[in-house]
Write an enzyme that holds these catalytic residues in place. Structure first.
Site, PDB file in Angstrom:
ATOM      1  N   GLY A   1       0.797  -1.224   0.000  1.00 40.44           N
ATOM      2  CA  GLY A   1       0.000   0.000   0.000  1.00 40.44           C
ATOM      3  C   GLY A   1       0.830   1.276   0.000  1.00 40.44           C
ATOM      4  O   GLY A   1       1.904   1.351  -0.601  1.00 40.44           O
ATOM      5  N   SER A   2       0.311   2.257   0.734  1.00 42.31           N
ATOM      6  CA  SER A   2       0.795   3.635   0.578  1.00 42.31           C
ATOM      7  C   SER A   2       2.225   3.874   1.022  1.00 42.31           C
ATOM      8  O   SER A   2       2.767   4.961   0.772  1.00 42.31           O
ATOM      9  CB  SER A   2      -0.125   4.598   1.338  1.00 42.31           C
ATOM     10  N   VAL A   3       2.849   2.897   1.693  1.00 45.39           N
ATOM     11  CA  VAL A   3       4.271   3.090   2.003  1.00 45.39           C
ATOM     12  C   VAL A   3       5.082   3.209   0.714  1.00 45.39           C
ATOM     13  O   VAL A   3       6.199   3.724   0.721  1.00 45.39           O
ATOM     14  CB  VAL A   3       4.814   1.930   2.873  1.00 45.39           C
TER      15      VAL A   3
END
Lengths: 589, 130
Positions: free
Chosen positions: A297-299
């Site tokens: 995801g957003s990492v």
């Protein structure tokens, strides 16, 4: 009377003179018998023969005596090995960075029975069985009826050995068997690994450093890991608590020194006891940190923004329209979590964790640039760690616009948390990609790596990470570890389920501390990943990383900071200061 | 030169020549000394082996003690025991300060007027740790 002219006054004495003297002497000895003759020649001959035999015996005994003396005095005694006998072992000790023992070979015993030497088989049977619960009566009976020495049972502890030895049973004997023992049990077991009964590593550092451990066994020198047992204890404790609290399928964490690449701690839950790995189910033996891949995801937005800034494509203030979902062809539309945003600067794309903004940046960069940077970050290969469990990622087959837009916020690409930590290390250490290492780095050791972004970009990314914690609208603003100057990024990737994205999340938080100071300052990365955390009343039903992975990582950083020598910024104690402390800092450092 | 040698071979004691008795005596001494020497060396070897066994046994014991020590000193175990039996908790950020901020701490303490200094206690439901 000598037939040889013997003149002792002749000088100098030469070899021929010596020989003549010797012959003369022998002649005189023989004549001595002659002189002592009392009757007849037969008696003389007998005496001569007796003398000869006596002389032969004397010579033989003198020879034997000298040989015995030589053997006694100069024979090899093996004193050099007696001075410091080395216990038989197949592998060197494994210790942490401060020398604390992690794994060692201990002498265990194999039990043998020779029925031919046993006087009373009933006595042997009745005395042995109660002491050996693992031994079946049938097995013992078979050995007692056999007409040879039989191996009965292995892996007896010294206590078992002493108890059986004290029975004084004839025909019962032992042989030493080195056995690998892990005194910490379930602490750091995935990182340490375990061996087979022959002492060959099967997992973790035991396998990765197998040759080094075998070489060290001969010298008795331990192999030192980068692991810090205190940091490990804190990380493992918090990861296990999070796993229990959020009812996750698995949970994992890692702590890395970003400049040396040393893995200071690594934890994976569920766990197992390396002293008896066969008793644990196979999933427990898996080091999910290294051997499992996830859409994190957003990492991944850190990579996308690093690409954009490093290539000069954008600046921190470049605006992005995020008012409407991003639709590319027939692909799935890209949404943001509704925060009422319509237009965001690049730095806000990061702190608000805007999928639309990251997707648009990827489209601006194009597939080729995106692929080049992501490949340089090591996201298309297994993390280059000594850990052989390091899993290869699952990457898209083709890089069209829809694919790269989703990759920009961590969808459509699955990597191990170890790969993520390795890539983050490169971005946060000044821009050099280095393999993470299990072994302790030597003081002043400079690791070679490849530059993937400029030092300036690395510094900017650190500031963005810090801003994400200090900005009230930052996705990591709830982080509650005062005074450690933490920077971080949350990531909540939807978990694929039967060909589409299901309701479960992979929640991650990558935190760096301290995020301020020069780029060369000591700095540590903490990554916590929770597989399918469940909603709780206290999380108001949310399962995103800000409600589970982020606070877990925050507590980890709070606990390990003293061990790593990270000084806190003093926390004000007055009422006014307390109020100020609750107010987030402004802007990035 | 010849006479003394001749005398040696001619001398007798109770019918036995002195030279024969002397040779026999030397032989007996030689045999006995070799036997004694070998026996002594065997005893020394046995003692050295005993010492070796003792050293090996002690080393095994040391290894076992090292393993037990590693287990007993494991940070996770110490932490658990500290929480369980001493009711300890990790220090928070508020427990750390700088020298410059000590005056504020003092004022705070004055304002609060605590009856006595209290040890750090684990708040109910808080996490374990040192």
């Amino acid at each position: 009377m000598s037939p040889i002219d013997f003149n002792p006054s002749r000088e100098p004495l030469r070899l021929s003179d010596l020989w003549r003297r010797l012959i003369g002497g022998m002649w005189n000895i023989e004549r001595a018998f002659e002189a002592t003759q009392s009757s007849g020649r037969a008696v003389d001959d007998t005496r001569l023969r007796l003398f000869f035999v006596l002389a032969m015996f004397a010579l033989a005994f003198i020879g034997l005596g000298m040989r015995a003396t030589r053997a006694a005095l100069f024979a090899h005694t093996g004193a050099e090995v007696r001075e410091a006998p080395i216990l038989p072992s197949t592998q060197a000790d494994l210790v942490d960075r401060d020398g604390r023992l992690l794994a060692l070979d201990l002498t265990h015993y194999g039990l043998y029975v020779d029925a031919r030497e046993i006087w009373d088989t009933d006595e042997t049977r009745h005395k042995l069985l109660p002491l050996l619960p693992k031994l079946s009566a049938e097995r013992l009976d078979r050995a007692l009826k056999a007409n040879r020495r039989e191996y009965l049972l292995g892996d007896l502890t010294p206590e078992d050995h002493a108890a059986i030895h004290d029975l004084g049973l004839p025909g019962v004997s032992f042989e030493e068997e080195p056995r690998r023992v892990y005194p910490l049990g379930v602490q750091a077991e995935h990182l340490i690994g375990f061996t087979d009964s022959g002492g060959n590593g099967l997992a973790g550092a035991e396998k990765a450093l197998n040759a080094q451990l075998h070489a060290g066994a001969a010298t008795g020198q331990p192999v030192q890991l980068a692991l810090d047992l205190r940091v490990q204890a804190a990380l493992q404790d918090e990861v296990q608590k999070a796993a229990a609290k959020f009812h996750t399928q698995s949970a994992m964490g890692i702590v890395v020194n970003v400049h040396t690449g040393e893995i200071l701690a690594m934890s994976s839950w569920p766990d197992f006891d390396p002293n008896d790995p066969g008793q644990s189910p196979i999933p427990n033996l898996t080091n999910h940190e290294a051997a499992s891949v996830y859409e994190l995801g957003s990492v991944f937005k850190l990579f996308t923004l690093a690409m954009g800034l490093d290539s000069g494509l954008v600046t921190l203030d470049t605006p992005f329209d995020v008012s409407t979902p991003l639709q590319i062809g027939n692909g799935r539309p890209i949404h943001d979590h509704d925060k009422g945003d319509t237009r965001l600067a690049l730095w806000q794309v990061f702190t608000h964790s805007s999928n639309i903004g990251a997707g648009k940046l990827a489209l601006m960069a194009g597939a080729e640039r995106m692929e080049t940077y992501f490949r340089n970050f090591g996201l298309f290969n297994a993390a280059p760690s000594a850990l052989l469990e390091s899993a290869r990622p699952i990457v898209p087959h083709r890089f069209d616009d829809d694919t790269i837009a989703h990759m920009a916020f961590g969808q459509g690409i699955s990597v191990s948390p170890l790969s993520l930590a390795t890539a983050y290390t490169a971005i946060l250490n000044g821009g050099v990609y280095i393999p993470l290492t299990l072994t302790k780095a030597k003081p002043g050791e400079h690791l070679t790596g490849r530059r993937v972004i400029s030092e300036q970009t690395s510094s900017t990314m650190l500031q963005l990470m810090r801003l994400n914690v200090t900005d009230p609208k930052g996705s990591a603003h709830k982080l509650d570890a005062l005074g450690l100057r933490i920077g971080g990024k949350t990531g909540s990737g939807q978990k694929p389920d039967h060909g589409h994205y299901g309701k479960d999340n992979i929640s991650s938080f990558a935190g760096v501390f301290p995020a301020d100071g020069p780029i060369t300052a000591d700095r540590y990365l903490v990554v916590v990943t929770l597989d399918a955390p469940q909603p709780l009343p206290e999380t108001y039903g949310f399962i995103t990383a800000g409600w589970n992975a982020e606070p877990t990582a925050g507590v980890v950083m709070d606990r390990i900071a003293p061990f790593l020598g990270v000084q806190r910024t003093p926390v004000p104690v007055t009422a006014k200061a307390q109020a100020d402390a609750g107010r987030p800092e402004e802007g990035a450092e | 030169m010849i006479r003394p040698i001749r005398k040696v071979f001619q001398s007798r004691f109770r019918g036995f020549r002195i030279i024969d008795l002397g040779a026999f005596g030397c032989l007996a001494v030689l045999v006995l000394s070799v036997y004694a020497f070998k026996a002594n060396q065997g005893g020394e070897n046995a003692r050295m082996e005993d010492v070796d066994d003792q050293i090996a046994s002690e080393q095994r014991q040391i290894r076992i003690l090292q393993a037990q020590l590693a287990h007993l000193e494991a940070p996770e175990r110490l932490e658990r025991l500290a929480v369980q039996y001493l009711d300890m908790a990790p220090p928070t950020a508020k427990h750390e300060t700088s020298i410059d901020a000590l005056i504020d701490v003092s004022r705070e303490a004055e304002a609060a007027k605590p009856a006595a200094a209290q040890p750090v206690r684990k708040p109910p439901g808080s996490g374990a740790g040192l």
